[in-house]
Scaffold this active site. Structure first.
Site, short mmCIF file in Angstrom:
data_model
loop_
_atom_site.label_atom_id
_atom_site.label_comp_id
_atom_site.label_asym_id
_atom_site.label_seq_id
_atom_site.Cartn_x
_atom_site.Cartn_y
_atom_site.Cartn_z
N GLU B 118 12.28 -28.20 39.13
CA GLU B 118 13.61 -27.86 39.54
C GLU B 118 14.03 -27.18 40.90
O GLU B 118 13.35 -26.34 41.18
CB GLU B 118 14.29 -27.10 38.24
CG GLU B 118 15.73 -26.98 38.32
CD GLU B 118 16.46 -26.09 37.44
OE1 GLU B 118 15.66 -25.14 36.74
OE2 GLU B 118 17.79 -26.12 37.23
N LYS B 195 22.18 -32.01 36.08
CA LYS B 195 22.01 -31.11 34.92
C LYS B 195 23.27 -30.92 34.02
O LYS B 195 24.39 -30.82 34.51
CB LYS B 195 21.81 -29.71 35.49
CG LYS B 195 21.29 -28.77 34.62
CD LYS B 195 20.79 -27.67 35.41
CE LYS B 195 20.08 -26.49 34.40
NZ LYS B 195 19.49 -25.37 35.20
N CYS B 232 16.08 -28.64 33.27
CA CYS B 232 15.91 -26.93 32.89
C CYS B 232 16.67 -26.87 31.41
O CYS B 232 16.15 -27.11 30.17
CB CYS B 232 16.54 -26.26 33.82
SG CYS B 232 15.62 -24.66 33.45
#
Lengths: 413, 413
Positions: B118, B195, B232
């Site tokens: 990430e 995300k 994540c």
């Protein structure tokens, strides 16, 4: 072979040096679980009655406006005490007696809520695909002998009892369900929760015995906390855990019956993930031992049969017949008399990602877990999965995804 | 302390006797992963360039109508090579160079799809709560220098590249996103995936830098398989994984940045549970090392500061100032210069519940995983979680549960 390792944890304890073991436990289990100081009388009784007794505690931080909400939960895993061809009523009575003695010890340990394994009054006989005598183990959830037995225990010990049975539903044509009966510590029947997802896997031929549950995701507000029961195969469905949690469950029991070769690598993962994802405690329970059936059955796995040493040990006359050529080698290899090894390993997982060690893979056992339920909201406030869950988006996306002509979001060059 | 154990797996290998180790691996990991026979040139290059190189393979059964769909995936975890106060462009260039050399080795290993960690072009500086210079690391996903760099790599090595960056979105007022750019092996930009869930936990102050992604759950149909990117914190949301899978993902990457004390016990659980629950491969990647910042910052954790030995080692002048009483003890204890130890441990989980060992907890590394994507449908046909998922019920229940005046299903005595 399956059954050789008594437990993963005892193996780690035995071989890994202390300073590294602490790190291994932190990475694997979120730290070293606090051992409970259980009464000597309980430990002695467990030894005498030949079952493992383990106790662990989970802490929460002190709060100003809420007092700690300490509850002791008991998980019981056990073998069937009698051969599967014993009369139904005799098997049930023996199981009642076995559970009664373990619950007695749980009471000495101060357990407030006890949960038994899936379909605990019977062998897990669905693998046979036979109906009789197995369906005779089904009982009314409301006034069957097992519910009455559990009500007595609940009253006697001031204990909430979660009793997963095969339910005969006389109100709806006498159909069967896989149902957990929840009994208040007052002895009153609180209600029941039916298995939501029915397996279609391996020899677990349950879908020919009962259907998907219709009790939704009930949560039972007991004196000791809000509990729910996600039965066995529902463990594999994250949405099932989620909905119990959405309805307010702080402890979700997962009474199960599952075997080594099929699911043992999944076992430490799924219920623990559910505890993390939903900021609650989860309590997976699995039965132990291997259950033998008189009539051999075949599996849809292309012919993996029973191991010769198992046959030798359990059915010496069958082996003799084979050697006299009274039974063909094909039959011998393909058909078998057991579903596999139930590996026990019951444990409790906490919302902070930590967990207790598992009970034995081979022995009857009682796991006592003390938990401060305040930990659930504390972890929720820390990690915020519910707040960041974007459930509106998923309700919408899921409604789209189930349409017969759903167009998936696929990007091509 | 964090960082002491090189990897969980190497510790188990070292101490547990072989016959028990096989059982431990079966229970913990679903069995012993098949080691790939990687080219000598690759192993030598990895050693020379000082990163760990590991390779494992997952098998599927042969089918009659589909040929095996073998793909090699590469996961790269790395430290930042330069101090965080180096000029932005110099840091980015150094990261490009580091990744270039690791991708070169991945190419020698026959990797078809590579994924970086990430926000790979920058330190994970959101803990500082400072905007400059950190937001200067943001780039256009479409034509920023990093995307161009990745397009060159993709063309050169015929490799799909997943490049998670901090995105500057000029089209919409120059706002920021946390975005994975997906580049085809032809070098063409396939698209981007933002995300979906932004953490509100500990020092991960990301919600002050960028918002929840608006690209839904795109799946990228590459020449080597259908892939998706769950960035994540989306790892903690089972519904997020589910929707990528519903759209057809066979491999879901999870490029991450997470630290020891916060999440290490969750790390082996969540992505692996997602692989099991969704009948797909998952690839969690975490960065390694500790990143130090010039300006100290405080945490909302009541004052846990930096360890004295870290200060001594990294900022000797700060310790000196403290000892001369130029810095108060309070400041010294409460403020700190680092987020914590990123513990690496990148791994690949398979739909059958098995997984590879993790990469090192402390070192740069490349994990090569060979997988036959036919395994996804084979496991799905065996376990049937999608078929037994009852998604209609959950779409409805979820839509109810998000209503402001939702009445939970709670049963009381």
């Amino acid at each position: 072979m399956a059954g050789a390792l008594e437990s993963l944890e005892s193996c780690l304890e035995q071989h890994i040096p202390p300073e590294e073991l602490a790190e291994v436990k932190r990475i694997l289990y979120g730290g070293e679980a606090r051992k409970l100081d259980l009464p000597t009388a309980a430990l002695a009784a467990a030894q005498e009655k030949d079952f493992e007794l383990q106790g662990y505690g989970f802490e929460a931080a002190p709060e100003q406006l809420r007092r700690p909400r300490i509850v002791r939960v008991g998980l019981i895993q056990n073998k069937i005490p009698l051969p599967t061809d014993t009369a139904v009523a005799v098997q049930v009575a023996a199981l009642h007696r076995r559970i009664e003695e373990i619950v007695g010890v749980a009471a000495v340990c101060g357990v407030n809520i006890v949960c038994f394994q899936e379909a605990w009054t019977m062998p897990f006989a669905f693998c046979t695909r036979e109906k009789l005598p197995w369906t005779e183990f089904a009982e009314s959830a409301e006034d069957g002998p097992t519910t009455k037995f559990c009500q007595e225990l609940a009253k006697k010990y001031n204990m909430v009892v979660v009793s997963p049975i095969l339910e005969r539903d006389e109100l709806h044509g006498g159909i069967l369900w896989n149902t957990a009966v929840v009994i208040s510590n007052s002895g009153a029947l609180l209600g029941k929760s039916r298995k939501n997802h029915i397996p279609r896997v391996g020899d677990f031929n349950e879908s020919t015995y009962y259907m998907e549950g219709n009790t939704g995701h009930s949560v039972f507000q007991t004196q000791f906390g809000a509990i729910a029961v996600n039965i066995c195969y529902g463990r594999h469905h994250p949405l099932n855990w989620l909905m119990y949690s959405m309805n307010g469950a702080e402890i979700i029991f997962n009474p199960s019956a599952t075997i080594g070769t099929l699911s043992e690598a999944l076992w430490p993962i799924e219920a623990r993930n559910a505890a993390i994802a939903n900021h609650c405690f989860t309590c997976p329970i699995n039965r132990v031992g291997t259950e033998y059936y008189k009539n051999a059955f075949t599996s849809g796995d292309g012919g993996k049969g029973m191991f010769r040493d198992h046959i030798q040990c359990q059915f010496p006359d069958l082996l003799e017949a084979k050697e006299k050529d009274q039974v063909g080698v094909g039959d011998f290899l393909v058909s078998h008399h057991e579903l596999g090894h139930f590996y026990g390993s019951s444990y409790v997982a906490a919302p902070d990602g930590s967990r207790t060690p598992g009970l034995s893979r081979t022995q009857d056992g009682l796991l006592v877990a003390e938990m401060d339920l305040n930990l659930c909201r504390q972890v929720s406030d820390k990690w915020n999965f519910k707040m960041t869950g974007r459930y509106e988006m998923y309700a919408e996306k899921l409604a789209e995804a189930i349409q017969p002509f759903f167009i998936p979001n696929i990007i091509k060059e």
